[in-house]
Enzyme design. Structure first.
Site, PDB file in Angstrom:
ATOM      1  N   LYS A 132       0.841  -1.201   0.000  1.00 41.15           N
ATOM      2  CA  LYS A 132       0.000   0.000   0.000  1.00 41.15           C
ATOM      3  C   LYS A 132       0.881   1.258   0.000  1.00 41.15           C
ATOM      4  CE  LYS A 132      -0.313   0.119   5.040  1.00 41.15           C
ATOM      5  NZ  LYS A 132      -1.064  -0.374   6.200  1.00 41.15           N
ATOM      6  N   TYR A 183      16.999  30.583   5.964  1.00 39.75           N
ATOM      7  CA  TYR A 183      15.857  31.404   6.378  1.00 39.75           C
ATOM      8  C   TYR A 183      15.933  31.756   7.856  1.00 39.75           C
ATOM      9  CZ  TYR A 183      13.185  30.699   2.072  1.00 39.75           C
ATOM     10  OH  TYR A 183      12.754  30.711   0.772  1.00 39.75           O
ATOM     11  N   MET A 191      12.531  24.544   0.734  1.00 44.15           N
ATOM     12  CA  MET A 191      11.631  23.647   0.003  1.00 44.15           C
ATOM     13  C   MET A 191      12.408  22.680  -0.899  1.00 44.15           C
ATOM     14  SD  MET A 191       8.511  24.588  -2.576  1.00 44.15           S
ATOM     15  CE  MET A 191       7.610  25.565  -1.382  1.00 44.15           C
TER      16      MET A 191
HETATM   17  C1  LIG Z   1      -0.326  -1.411   6.900  1.00 42.50           C
HETATM   18  C2  LIG Z   1      -0.990  -2.667   7.300  1.00 42.50           C
HETATM   19  C3  LIG Z   1      -0.251  -3.836   7.505  1.00 42.50           C
HETATM   20  C4  LIG Z   1       1.263  -3.867   7.491  1.00 42.50           C
HETATM   21  O1  LIG Z   1       1.785  -3.291   8.654  1.00 42.50           O
HETATM   22  P1  LIG Z   1       3.364  -3.302   8.978  1.00 42.50           P
HETATM   23  O2  LIG Z   1       3.421  -2.900  10.388  1.00 42.50           O
HETATM   24  O3  LIG Z   1       3.977  -2.289   8.065  1.00 42.50           O
HETATM   25  O4  LIG Z   1       3.861  -4.664   8.732  1.00 42.50           O
HETATM   26  C5  LIG Z   1      -0.947  -4.994   7.753  1.00 42.50           C
HETATM   27  N1  LIG Z   1      -2.294  -5.023   7.815  1.00 42.50           N
HETATM   28  C6  LIG Z   1      -3.032  -3.908   7.645  1.00 42.50           C
HETATM   29  C7  LIG Z   1      -4.515  -3.997   7.723  1.00 42.50           C
HETATM   30  C8  LIG Z   1      -2.411  -2.697   7.400  1.00 42.50           C
HETATM   31  O5  LIG Z   1      -3.154  -1.596   7.249  1.00 42.50           O
END
Ligand SMILES: *Cc1c(COP(=O)(O)O)cnc(C)c1O
Length: 392
Positions: free
Chosen positions: A30, A285, A333
């Site tokens: 993800k 800055y 930036m």
């Molecule tokens: C992000 C996530 C994971 C993975 O988590 P890690 O701690 O990065 O291993 C597993 N299950 C769900 C539902 C998540 O949202």
């Protein structure tokens, strides 16, 4: 950013070995593979044997589908109203927990002419985190959607452990107890799911796969674990007092992981130019740094617009020519300023190492996280899209 796909593949295989023979893995890719690039990492995970990928959204799932035609792709963040048809068309699998979600998925399945019990659904249970998932009181209403005539098929039940890195395993034990009760209720209502998935990197590295597999087996299910961070080579920071819950059986999973997992990402910039300034020169800055002596300053082509946390100004070092160069003044930036007074020969075009290794020195995601009071997950995911990702 250089993405070492070999390291990712090795990490996946190592983690799969830790989980075996108790559980299979769902590789969490993800948030653009934790900022490491879905386009590079999803195919690498698949090459290493990942059959399941976890993405945030239907949009991200569609990208993953183009990259990995044969993978099972789980949309873990929920499906927005109106997206069920796209989800079916792209052969994605929904995590669902509310009656309206199941209603939409069912209607879209019928509209697509799907056979009864052919659209797999992963039902999320809330076992205490109050984020996603149906609580104990809502389970019956959700299960009512799984009728023999419906296209929906209950393929998996899942929950998320939210304290698997804590020294006191009480919260996790309570979550597993609630899960056990909910699974009993699901089978008592005449429903059966093939998979149970529970646990992220922390649960896997703490050696909890056997316990989760036991729970699954008691309900006639197979276990899946869902590591994210560990795939990218980082071991979550467990409480210092942490003792693996089943220390006798798995004394070494955490130690083995610390030895075996390899960071996947290096983030580099270049020196734009070097200047000499006299004592008293004001730097950056608002003049938050004033040269204490004649100094040599290197301008680095990375700033908060790239995801380099602004709070690192005056409190962190990057690497140039294998040595630590303190960040002086505020981070801008697009640029930041390094004190290279003690590093001979620095010139335009030199590599500035922001995250990763250079020579004998390393800068880890934890180093960044500690310096700006966050966690490695955030350090990775806020590296901006303009920082190009290259597979190496
Ligand atoms: C992000 C996530 C994971 C993975 O988590 P890690 O701690 O990065 O291993 C597993 N299950 C769900 C539902 C998540 O949202």
């Amino acid at each position: 950013m250089e993405i070492r796909t070999r390291a990712l593949e090795d990490n996946f295989r190592f983690l799969a070995g830790l989980a075996a023979p108790y559980a299979d893995l769902l590789a969490i890719v993800k948030a653009d593979a934790y900022g490491h690039s879905l386009a590079i990492c999803a195919p690498a995970a698949a090459r290493a044997g990942a059959q399941w990928l976890g993405v945030t959204s239907v949009e991200e799932g569609a990208s993953a589908r183009d990259l990995c035609p044969g993978a099972r792709i789980l949309v873990i963040g929920g499906v927005f109203p109106g997206q069920a048809a796209t989800l079916i068309h792209r052969r994605l699998t929904a995590v669902a927990w509310e009656p309206w979600q199941l209603g939409e998925l069912e209607a879209a399945g019928r509209a697509a002419g799907l056979a009864p019990e052919s659209l797999p659904i992963h039902l999320e249970l809330d076992t205490g985190m109050s984020r996603q998932g149906v609580g104990p009181d809502g389970v019956d209403a959700v299960l009512a959607h799984f009728t023999p005539a419906s296209p929906l098929k209950l393929e998996a039940v899942m929950t998320h452990l939210f304290a698997a890195d804590e020294a006191d395993g009480r919260i996790t034990a309570e979550q597993l107890t609630r899960l056990d009760a909910a699974l009993g209720r699901i089978s008592a209502a005449g429903h059966f799911a093939e998979w149970l998935h529970v646990g992220a990197s922390a649960a896997l590295l703490a050696g909890q796969a056997p316990e989760i597999a036991d729970l699954a087996a008691r309900h006639g299910m197979k276990a899946l674990l869902r590591p994210g961070l560990a795939l990218y080579g980082i071991v979550p920071a467990f409480d210092p007092e942490f003792v693996p819950p089943i220390a006798d059986e798995a004394p070494s999973t955490l130690a083995a992981a610390r030895a075996a997992l390899q960071p996947v990402l290096s983030w580099k910039a270049q020196v734009v130019g070097v200047r000499a300034v006299p004592a008293g020169a004001v730097v950056g800055y608002n003049g938050s740094f004033v040269a204490t002596e004649p100094m040599r300053l290197a301008l680095a082509a990375a700033g908060y617009g790239d995801g380099l946390d602004r709070r690192l100004g005056n409190r962190f070092s990057l690497l140039v020519r294998g040595q630590r160069a303190p960040l002086v003044g505020r981070i801008s930036m697009d640029q930041s300023i390094l004190d290279v007074t003690e590093i001979p020969g620095v010139e335009a075009g030199d590599e500035v190492l922001i995250l990763g290794a250079q020579g004998a020195e390393t800068i880890s995601a934890f180093d960044h996280a500690r310096a700006c009071e966050t966690i490695p997950w955030e350090v990775f995911t806020r590296i901006n899209a303009r920082v190009r990702r290259f597979a190496v």
